[in-house]
Design a protein around this motif. Structure first.
Motif, PDB file in Angstrom:
ATOM      1  N   GLN A 105       0.520  -1.392  -0.324  1.00 54.47           N
ATOM      2  CA  GLN A 105       0.436   0.213   0.081  1.00 54.47           C
ATOM      3  C   GLN A 105       0.667   1.461   0.166  1.00 54.47           C
ATOM      4  OE1 GLN A 105      -2.375  -0.976   3.675  1.00 54.47           O
ATOM      5  NE2 GLN A 105      -4.316  -1.323   2.091  1.00 54.47           N
ATOM      6  N   ARG A 106       2.301   1.409   1.162  1.00 58.20           N
ATOM      7  CA  ARG A 106       2.724   2.609   0.590  1.00 58.20           C
ATOM      8  C   ARG A 106       3.139   2.280  -0.252  1.00 58.20           C
ATOM      9  NH1 ARG A 106       3.615   0.443   5.930  1.00 58.20           N
ATOM     10  NH2 ARG A 106       5.362  -1.020   5.603  1.00 58.20           N
ATOM     11  N   LYS A 107       4.298   1.231  -1.266  1.00 54.69           N
ATOM     12  CA  LYS A 107       4.557   1.539  -2.396  1.00 54.69           C
ATOM     13  C   LYS A 107       3.562   1.873  -3.867  1.00 54.69           C
ATOM     14  CE  LYS A 107       7.673  -1.789  -1.689  1.00 54.69           C
ATOM     15  NZ  LYS A 107       8.702  -3.508  -2.437  1.00 54.69           N
ATOM     16  N   ARG A 108       2.188   1.255  -3.811  1.00 52.97           N
ATOM     17  CA  ARG A 108       1.220   2.295  -4.614  1.00 52.97           C
ATOM     18  C   ARG A 108       0.755   3.506  -4.262  1.00 52.97           C
ATOM     19  NH1 ARG A 108      -3.655  -1.391  -3.686  1.00 52.97           N
ATOM     20  NH2 ARG A 108      -2.089  -3.227  -2.877  1.00 52.97           N
ATOM     21  N   HIS A 109       0.458   3.943  -2.948  1.00 51.15           N
ATOM     22  CA  HIS A 109       0.366   5.257  -2.617  1.00 51.15           C
ATOM     23  C   HIS A 109       0.864   6.081  -2.841  1.00 51.15           C
ATOM     24  CE1 HIS A 109      -3.800   3.770  -3.261  1.00 51.15           C
ATOM     25  NE2 HIS A 109      -3.684   2.627  -2.450  1.00 51.15           N
ATOM     26  N   LEU A 110       1.962   5.702  -2.147  1.00 52.22           N
ATOM     27  CA  LEU A 110       2.756   7.057  -1.947  1.00 52.22           C
ATOM     28  C   LEU A 110       3.420   8.231  -2.407  1.00 52.22           C
ATOM     29  CD1 LEU A 110       4.346   5.924   1.931  1.00 52.22           C
ATOM     30  CD2 LEU A 110       1.582   7.361   1.620  1.00 52.22           C
ATOM     31  N   PRO A 111       3.907   7.363  -3.632  1.00 50.89           N
ATOM     32  CA  PRO A 111       3.984   8.487  -4.724  1.00 50.89           C
ATOM     33  C   PRO A 111       3.565   8.934  -5.171  1.00 50.89           C
ATOM     34  CG  PRO A 111       5.755   5.546  -4.734  1.00 50.89           C
ATOM     35  CD  PRO A 111       4.162   6.067  -3.653  1.00 50.89           C
ATOM     36  N   GLY A 112       2.508   8.511  -4.957  1.00 52.72           N
ATOM     37  CA  GLY A 112       1.274   9.439  -6.122  1.00 52.72           C
ATOM     38  C   GLY A 112       0.937  10.863  -4.684  1.00 52.72           C
ATOM     39  N   LEU A 113       0.737  10.450  -3.864  1.00 50.32           N
ATOM     40  CA  LEU A 113       0.186  11.308  -2.776  1.00 50.32           C
ATOM     41  C   LEU A 113       1.883  12.332  -2.848  1.00 50.32           C
ATOM     42  CD1 LEU A 113      -1.319   9.183  -0.100  1.00 50.32           C
ATOM     43  CD2 LEU A 113      -2.636  10.923  -1.695  1.00 50.32           C
ATOM     44  N   ALA A 114       2.915  12.099  -2.604  1.00 51.13           N
ATOM     45  CA  ALA A 114       4.013  13.213  -3.174  1.00 51.13           C
ATOM     46  C   ALA A 114       4.316  13.691  -3.933  1.00 51.13           C
ATOM     47  CB  ALA A 114       5.026  12.438  -2.084  1.00 51.13           C
ATOM     48  N   ASP A 115       3.787  13.321  -5.104  1.00 49.79           N
ATOM     49  CA  ASP A 115       4.177  14.292  -6.323  1.00 49.79           C
ATOM     50  C   ASP A 115       2.803  15.052  -6.449  1.00 49.79           C
ATOM     51  OD1 ASP A 115       2.699  12.470  -7.993  1.00 49.79           O
ATOM     52  OD2 ASP A 115       4.827  11.772  -8.702  1.00 49.79           O
ATOM     53  N   SER A 117       0.245  13.144  -8.329  1.00 46.91           N
ATOM     54  CA  SER A 117      -0.842  13.146  -9.302  1.00 46.91           C
ATOM     55  C   SER A 117      -1.732  12.436  -8.558  1.00 46.91           C
ATOM     56  CB  SER A 117      -0.134  12.700  -9.901  1.00 46.91           C
ATOM     57  OG  SER A 117       0.749  10.679  -9.280  1.00 46.91           O
ATOM     58  N   ARG A 118      -1.705  12.151  -7.114  1.00 49.55           N
ATOM     59  CA  ARG A 118      -3.337  11.159  -6.619  1.00 49.55           C
ATOM     60  C   ARG A 118      -3.481  12.024  -5.555  1.00 49.55           C
ATOM     61  NH1 ARG A 118      -2.516   4.433  -5.813  1.00 49.55           N
ATOM     62  NH2 ARG A 118      -2.738   4.865  -8.621  1.00 49.55           N
ATOM     63  N   LYS A 119      -4.772  12.034  -5.383  1.00 44.75           N
ATOM     64  CA  LYS A 119      -5.669  12.205  -4.109  1.00 44.75           C
ATOM     65  C   LYS A 119      -5.821  10.850  -3.579  1.00 44.75           C
ATOM     66  CE  LYS A 119      -5.860  17.105  -5.999  1.00 44.75           C
ATOM     67  NZ  LYS A 119      -6.852  18.168  -7.029  1.00 44.75           N
ATOM     68  N   ILE A 120      -6.268  11.287  -1.848  1.00 45.14           N
ATOM     69  CA  ILE A 120      -7.148  10.574  -1.434  1.00 45.14           C
ATOM     70  C   ILE A 120      -8.192  11.383  -0.426  1.00 45.14           C
ATOM     71  CG2 ILE A 120      -7.254   8.372  -0.096  1.00 45.14           C
ATOM     72  CD1 ILE A 120      -4.816   7.092  -1.325  1.00 45.14           C
ATOM     73  N   VAL A 121      -9.073  11.094  -0.132  1.00 46.39           N
ATOM     74  CA  VAL A 121     -10.032  11.549   0.559  1.00 46.39           C
ATOM     75  C   VAL A 121     -10.703  10.909   1.918  1.00 46.39           C
ATOM     76  CG1 VAL A 121     -10.588  13.376  -1.268  1.00 46.39           C
ATOM     77  CG2 VAL A 121     -11.908  11.675  -1.385  1.00 46.39           C
ATOM     78  N   PHE A 122     -10.989  11.003   2.890  1.00 48.09           N
ATOM     79  CA  PHE A 122     -11.419  10.841   4.565  1.00 48.09           C
ATOM     80  C   PHE A 122     -12.874  10.723   3.706  1.00 48.09           C
ATOM     81  CE2 PHE A 122     -11.251  11.478   8.572  1.00 48.09           C
ATOM     82  CZ  PHE A 122     -10.798   9.842   8.378  1.00 48.09           C
ATOM     83  N   ASP A 160     -14.598  14.436  -6.396  1.00 52.43           N
ATOM     84  CA  ASP A 160     -14.645  14.411  -6.868  1.00 52.43           C
ATOM     85  C   ASP A 160     -13.312  14.924  -7.991  1.00 52.43           C
ATOM     86  OD1 ASP A 160     -14.688  16.683  -6.577  1.00 52.43           O
ATOM     87  OD2 ASP A 160     -15.170  18.084  -7.778  1.00 52.43           O
ATOM     88  N   GLU A 161     -12.363  15.175  -7.169  1.00 48.14           N
ATOM     89  CA  GLU A 161     -11.135  15.400  -7.628  1.00 48.14           C
ATOM     90  C   GLU A 161     -10.069  13.915  -7.366  1.00 48.14           C
ATOM     91  OE1 GLU A 161      -9.079  19.213  -6.434  1.00 48.14           O
ATOM     92  OE2 GLU A 161     -10.969  19.510  -5.354  1.00 48.14           O
ATOM     93  N   ALA A 162     -10.669  12.751  -6.289  1.00 51.89           N
ATOM     94  CA  ALA A 162      -9.627  12.603  -5.765  1.00 51.89           C
ATOM     95  C   ALA A 162      -9.746  10.820  -7.348  1.00 51.89           C
ATOM     96  CB  ALA A 162      -9.645  11.635  -5.169  1.00 51.89           C
ATOM     97  N   GLN A 163      -8.933   9.691  -6.285  1.00 56.01           N
ATOM     98  CA  GLN A 163      -8.682   8.284  -7.170  1.00 56.01           C
ATOM     99  C   GLN A 163      -9.144   7.711  -6.083  1.00 56.01           C
ATOM    100  OE1 GLN A 163      -5.936  10.595  -7.183  1.00 56.01           O
ATOM    101  NE2 GLN A 163      -6.698  11.046  -9.459  1.00 56.01           N
ATOM    102  N   HIS A 164      -9.333   7.761  -4.705  1.00 59.99           N
ATOM    103  CA  HIS A 164      -9.409   6.835  -3.920  1.00 59.99           C
ATOM    104  C   HIS A 164     -10.441   7.772  -2.451  1.00 59.99           C
ATOM    105  CE1 HIS A 164      -6.579   4.778  -6.116  1.00 59.99           C
ATOM    106  NE2 HIS A 164      -7.211   3.483  -5.599  1.00 59.99           N
ATOM    107  N   VAL A 165     -11.138   6.844  -2.585  1.00 61.85           N
ATOM    108  CA  VAL A 165     -11.270   7.211  -0.865  1.00 61.85           C
ATOM    109  C   VAL A 165     -11.499   6.691   0.320  1.00 61.85           C
ATOM    110  CG1 VAL A 165     -13.441   7.063  -1.012  1.00 61.85           C
ATOM    111  CG2 VAL A 165     -13.204   7.905   0.689  1.00 61.85           C
ATOM    112  N   LEU A 166     -10.743   6.532   2.045  1.00 64.38           N
ATOM    113  CA  LEU A 166     -10.250   6.111   2.880  1.00 64.38           C
ATOM    114  C   LEU A 166     -11.323   6.444   3.110  1.00 64.38           C
ATOM    115  CD1 LEU A 166      -7.632   5.137   3.969  1.00 64.38           C
ATOM    116  CD2 LEU A 166      -7.285   6.724   5.118  1.00 64.38           C
ATOM    117  N   VAL A 167     -11.886   4.566   3.464  1.00 66.58           N
ATOM    118  CA  VAL A 167     -13.393   4.963   4.423  1.00 66.58           C
ATOM    119  C   VAL A 167     -13.022   3.923   5.692  1.00 66.58           C
ATOM    120  CG1 VAL A 167     -14.966   3.732   3.954  1.00 66.58           C
ATOM    121  CG2 VAL A 167     -14.863   4.666   1.627  1.00 66.58           C
TER     122      VAL A 167
END
Length: 387
Positions: A105-115, A117-122, A160-167
């Motif tokens: 999960q860290r390898k999959r999501h953190l690089p995109g969150l850092a640059d 290119s990926r948004k995960i909402v809550f 509407d801006e995110a690829q994933h939501v942390l539920v």
């Protein structure tokens, strides 16, 4: 006791301030009124490394902590661009996944969150339970190796801006039959997940949504962590960063409002040759608001330093106090700015009334001022729990 930022933190503050002023409040307002997002600012902040300052370097981040992310939140807000998704994506989601996610999960999501290119909402808040995770109605149940999620969420920012939501959901403990919290990384295009935009009286480029989860099927690795035991620690690990960064955004907004108002009152002359700011009836309210904002900033960076030092219990107290203080100070600063500017304060051109809705919401969310007072009464003053 040292209240100074490190040279690296000072450089970060200056750099983020420069970026924020490049866009400015007029950009923020134009995007919000057009129903658009601050995409250009977000991507540039990501390219420059500001969105990932709290993410480990091995995943493309800056290797810093919540102190650095609070600096980013505050300085963009002080430039008139308070970005709410800084709170939910880098602060909450990145922290939860970094601290409690699996290696994959860290390898999959953190690089995109850092640059950026990926948004995960809550998503924790619900229509009936609010954010009380003891009474959440969203439930996850096993179906062979998969999970099925069902429930409703409300006031979820930026779907509407995110690829994933942390539920945040609840699962049944097979041993006791009791429900306990668990977090799931859910694609926003997952079958069974629907969202409905909420109309809000807040001028913001970020939208709020209702979420409906109808047996949303997820693979086993959507569960944050190696097992259900990670659920409660993962949930709590995101709350202090949330409060600290929300507070930083509020303090930055307060600074922006005071700067706008002070510049106006120092040059506006209507009674002879003296500026209106020379009159105590104008100057004192502004000075009072400036004091309150500065006091809030001190608590914000105390909370951030405690959190980054791993002193979670103390950071919880300071984080709640910081959020309370900054919420009150930001609301006071914007209201005072509107008042001293007079009619100009209500215009879009002068850029302070445009923040009234946001700072009012800051006294409610993500936790209300009353619940913070309950927390302080119970955990600091030793009073019986009142709810």
């Amino acid at each position: 006791m040292n209240f100074d930022l490190t040279p690296e933190q000072d450089q970060l503050r200056d750099a983020v301030r420069t970026l924020g002023r490049k866009y400015g409040h007029s950009y923020f307002v134009e995007k919000a009124k057009a129903g658009e997002h601050t995409t250009e600012l977000w991507h540039e902040a990501g390219r420059l490394g500001y969105l990932g300052v709290n993410i480990p370097t091995e995943y493309g981040g800056g290797g810093g902590g919540i102190t650095e992310l609070a600096i980013v939140c505050e300085e963009l807000a002080a430039a008139g661009c308070p970005l709410l998704l800084l709170v939910v994506s880098p602060a909450i989601a990145a922290t939860v996944i970094n601290k409690h996610g699996t290696d994959e999960q860290r390898k999959r999501h953190l690089p995109g969150l850092a640059d950026g290119s990926r948004k995960i909402v809550f998503a924790i808040t619900e229509p009936e339970a609010g954010s009380n995770f003891h009474r959440l109605g969203t439930v996850a149940r096993r179906d062979d190796d998969d999970w099925l999620l069902s429930g409703r969420k409300c006031y979820i920012s930026g779907v509407d801006e995110a690829q994933h939501v942390l539920v945040v959901a609840r699962t049944e403990d097979s041993a006791t039959g009791k429900l306990r919290p668990a977090l799931f990384i859910v694609p926003t295009d997952a079958p069974g997940l629907e969202c409905s935009k909420l109309d809000m009286e807040i001028l913001s480029p970020e939208n709020q949504f209702l979420l409906y989860l109808d047996d949303v099927r997820l693979p086993a690795d959507a569960l944050v962590g190696e097992s259900l035991d990670a659920g409660l620690p993962a949930l709590f690990s995101g709350l202090n960063p949330e409060r600290i960064t929300v507070a930083a955004m509020g303090a930055g907004t307060g600074r922006y409002a005071i700067e706008r108002a002070s510049g106006y009152t120092a040059t506006r002359k209507v009674w002879g040759g003296r500026s209106i700011g020379s009159h105590q009836g104008v100057a004192h309210p502004l000075a009072h608001a400036a004091v309150q904002v500065e006091l809030a900033r001190l608590m914000i960076y105390r909370a951030a330093s405690l959190y980054d030092a791993g002193r979670d219990l103390e950071a919880g107290v300071s984080g709640n106090m910081a959020k309370y203080a900054a919420g009150e100070a930001a609301a006071l600063a914007v209201d005072t700015a509107v008042q001293v500017l007079g009619g100009a304060g209500m215009t879009t051109e002068y850029g302070v009334a445009t923040l009234l809705g946001a700072v009012r919401a800051g006294r409610i969310a993500p936790v209300s001022r009353e619940m913070i007072l309950n927390f302080v009464a119970q955990h600091v003053l030793g009073q019986d729990k009142s709810y």
